[in-house]
Scaffold this active site. Structure first.
Site, PDB file in Angstrom:
ATOM      1  N   ASP A  37      21.140 -47.024 -18.312  1.00 37.48           N
ATOM      2  CA  ASP A  37      21.634 -45.861 -17.563  1.00 37.48           C
ATOM      3  C   ASP A  37      22.809 -45.271 -18.332  1.00 37.48           C
ATOM      4  OD1 ASP A  37      21.381 -44.936 -14.305  1.00 37.48           O
ATOM      5  OD2 ASP A  37      23.177 -44.287 -15.386  1.00 37.48           O
ATOM      6  N   TYR A  68      18.243 -48.245 -26.043  1.00 39.15           N
ATOM      7  CA  TYR A  68      16.948 -47.622 -26.360  1.00 39.15           C
ATOM      8  C   TYR A  68      16.135 -48.438 -27.365  1.00 39.15           C
ATOM      9  CZ  TYR A  68      17.997 -43.686 -23.428  1.00 39.15           C
ATOM     10  OH  TYR A  68      18.255 -42.907 -22.335  1.00 39.15           O
ATOM     11  N   GLY A  82      18.308 -38.879 -13.908  1.00 45.23           N
ATOM     12  CA  GLY A  82      18.469 -37.451 -13.684  1.00 45.23           C
ATOM     13  C   GLY A  82      19.022 -37.132 -12.316  1.00 45.23           C
ATOM     14  N   ALA A  83      19.101 -35.831 -12.041  1.00 42.07           N
ATOM     15  CA  ALA A  83      19.670 -35.392 -10.765  1.00 42.07           C
ATOM     16  C   ALA A  83      18.644 -35.548  -9.649  1.00 42.07           C
ATOM     17  CB  ALA A  83      20.085 -33.932 -10.884  1.00 42.07           C
ATOM     18  N   GLN A  85      17.645 -34.471  -5.338  1.00 43.69           N
ATOM     19  CA  GLN A  85      17.781 -33.308  -4.449  1.00 43.69           C
ATOM     20  C   GLN A  85      19.007 -33.453  -3.566  1.00 43.69           C
ATOM     21  OE1 GLN A  85      13.574 -33.977  -3.035  1.00 43.69           O
ATOM     22  NE2 GLN A  85      13.951 -31.944  -2.181  1.00 43.69           N
ATOM     23  N   ARG A  91      12.541 -29.642  -4.749  1.00 45.29           N
ATOM     24  CA  ARG A  91      12.370 -30.418  -5.987  1.00 45.29           C
ATOM     25  C   ARG A  91      12.348 -29.493  -7.202  1.00 45.29           C
ATOM     26  NH1 ARG A  91       9.051 -32.663  -2.012  1.00 45.29           N
ATOM     27  NH2 ARG A  91       9.446 -34.864  -1.559  1.00 45.29           N
ATOM     28  N   ASN A 123      12.248 -35.854 -10.393  1.00 44.94           N
ATOM     29  CA  ASN A 123      11.730 -34.566  -9.915  1.00 44.94           C
ATOM     30  C   ASN A 123      12.244 -33.373 -10.708  1.00 44.94           C
ATOM     31  OD1 ASN A 123       9.963 -35.110  -7.743  1.00 44.94           O
ATOM     32  ND2 ASN A 123      11.715 -35.784  -6.521  1.00 44.94           N
ATOM     33  N   ASP A 151       3.566 -39.486  -1.201  1.00 48.46           N
ATOM     34  CA  ASP A 151       3.074 -38.611  -0.128  1.00 48.46           C
ATOM     35  C   ASP A 151       1.792 -39.205   0.479  1.00 48.46           C
ATOM     36  OD1 ASP A 151       4.703 -35.927  -1.281  1.00 48.46           O
ATOM     37  OD2 ASP A 151       3.945 -37.340  -2.763  1.00 48.46           O
ATOM     38  N   ARG A 154       2.789 -42.048   2.640  1.00 49.49           N
ATOM     39  CA  ARG A 154       3.338 -41.542   3.915  1.00 49.49           C
ATOM     40  C   ARG A 154       2.193 -41.103   4.836  1.00 49.49           C
ATOM     41  NH1 ARG A 154       8.076 -38.221   0.704  1.00 49.49           N
ATOM     42  NH2 ARG A 154       9.699 -39.781   0.971  1.00 49.49           N
ATOM     43  N   ARG A 156      -0.953 -42.154   4.795  1.00 51.12           N
ATOM     44  CA  ARG A 156      -1.694 -43.332   5.271  1.00 51.12           C
ATOM     45  C   ARG A 156      -0.908 -44.054   6.361  1.00 51.12           C
ATOM     46  NH1 ARG A 156      -2.975 -46.707   0.122  1.00 51.12           N
ATOM     47  NH2 ARG A 156      -4.101 -48.014   1.590  1.00 51.12           N
ATOM     48  N   HIS A 178       3.830 -32.566  -6.073  1.00 43.21           N
ATOM     49  CA  HIS A 178       4.669 -33.435  -5.236  1.00 43.21           C
ATOM     50  C   HIS A 178       5.797 -32.530  -4.736  1.00 43.21           C
ATOM     51  CE1 HIS A 178       7.220 -36.529  -3.704  1.00 43.21           C
ATOM     52  NE2 HIS A 178       8.123 -36.372  -4.646  1.00 43.21           N
ATOM     53  N   THR A 232      16.000 -40.555  -0.871  1.00 45.05           N
ATOM     54  CA  THR A 232      14.873 -41.427  -0.510  1.00 45.05           C
ATOM     55  C   THR A 232      14.612 -42.347  -1.694  1.00 45.05           C
ATOM     56  OG1 THR A 232      12.926 -40.321  -1.460  1.00 45.05           O
ATOM     57  CG2 THR A 232      13.858 -39.336   0.520  1.00 45.05           C
TER      58      THR A 232
END
Ligand code: NAD
Length: 317
Positions: A37, A68, A82-83, A85, A91, A123, A151, A154, A156, A178, A232
């Protein structure tokens, strides 16, 4: 002779990445796990913390805070850096920030001689999967986005909950972006080989609106969770572990991932969520469902939104 073992390198040990590492360790999926990171303290602290759980793990995993250079011998590199939401952000709003971050990361990984499989979760995942494929120069089969794996899970879960059946016996897919233009494939949704419309006949007080709301709760789940706790991560982490397991175990499992389409579903030169067979070589094949006319229209719309978002990215890099 040194025995070759499976190595997963995780880039980005934030909410999603660290939850993934925790779930991976608990399920004993890989022999080696390397954490990287930008925030080195976080990755190093996570490596120490996870190592202290090893006496309780199902099998031995060697975990370290790495660099790396460790990607050279990696079978799978998982990108969760990364960033994320912020409340109110879609997204697709993240595209510029994360493409820039990914350019640097993918160049660093490839310059070390990585020749395995990328799993992308950051995302907007469909756009970034395409970007990783372009920046890495790897075959399309070896760049896999998490797509609509979450998704679909979720969907199911909520269907299982509604009909009071184990979600593992629910076969139903969310496909497309997505994000906000994803769609449910009702025409192929079933529980134990019996269509959802059959199940609705035996459901007391059934109202078609219940199913419409159910899908809206799938589509808007991330917003609902982010509003409550800021991010999430558990669900996607378990989805990423499932995908890693399908790859390392050469499972030929069908998962809804972001895959490169080359004519399938009438689309080309795009990464988008579709069911696909996944094994040790990556994506073996895209599963083409016979969609209803309405589903076809929605899928085309979703693909168009992604292509429109991707175009400026391709022009800038
Ligand atoms: P986070 O902010 O908690 O973690 C991101 C991590 O990336 C941080 O630790 C940060 O230091 C690191 N990072 C940033 N730039 C880096 C670089 N250049 N090199 C290495 N590390 C770098 O965010 P999060 O909540 O873990 O979310 C991560 C991503 O996953 C977001 O884009 C989010 O939208 C996405 N996500 C995807 C799904 C899905 O279904 N695909 C679900 C949830 C979240």
């Amino acid at each position: 002779m040194i025995k070759r073992v499976n190595r997963v390198v995780l880039i980005g040990t934030g909410f999603v990445g660290s939850s993934y590492a925790f779930a991976l360790l608990n399920q004993g999926i890989t022999e080696e796990l390397v954490l990287i990171d930008l925030n080195q303290n976080k990755a190093e602290g996570d490596a120490m913390d996870l190592n202290h759980g090893l006496p309780f793990a199902p099998s031995k995993t060697k975990i370290w805070f790495g660099s790396y250079a460790d990607c050279k011998d990696a079978d799978v590199v998982v990108l969760t850096a990364g960033a994320n939401q912020k409340p109110g952000e879609t997204r697709l709003d993240l595209v510029e920030k994360n493409t820039k971050i990914f350019k640097g990361i993918v160049e660093d990984i490839m310059s070390c001689g990585f020749d395995g499989i990328f799993i992308v979760a950051t995302n907007p995942v469909d756009i970034l999967s395409y970007v990783v494929w372009k920046f890495s120069g790897l075959p399309k089969e070896r760049v896999i986005g998490s797509g609509t794996i979450l998704d679909t899970a979720r969907f199911r879960f909520l269907l299982g909950d509604y009909f009071d059946v184990d979600p593992r016996n629910v076969h139903a897919y969310i496909i497309g972006e997505h994000g906000d233009t994803e769609l449910p494939v009702w025409s192929h949704a079933d529980i134990a080989g019996t269509s959802i419309s059959e199940w609705t006949k035996n459901k007391q007080g059934f109202d078609q609106d219940d199913l419409n709301h159910l899908f809206l709760n799938v589509r808007d789940a991330a917003y609902q969770i982010i509003e409550r706790k800021g991010a999430t991560y558990y669900g996607i982490a378990m989805g990423l572990v499932r995908l890693t397991k399908a790859i390392l175990g050469n499972e030929n499992s069908v998962l809804t991932v972001s895959a490169y389409l080359d004519g399938e579903y009438g689309q080309s030169d795009i990464y988008i969520g579709v069911p696909a067979v996944v094994n040790r070589n990556g994506i073996r094949q895209v599963v083409e469902l016979e969609l209803s006319n309405e589903e076809k229209e929605k899928f085309v719309h979703s693909a168009n939104v992604l292509k429109k978002t991707l175009q400026p990215v391709l022009n800038n890099y």
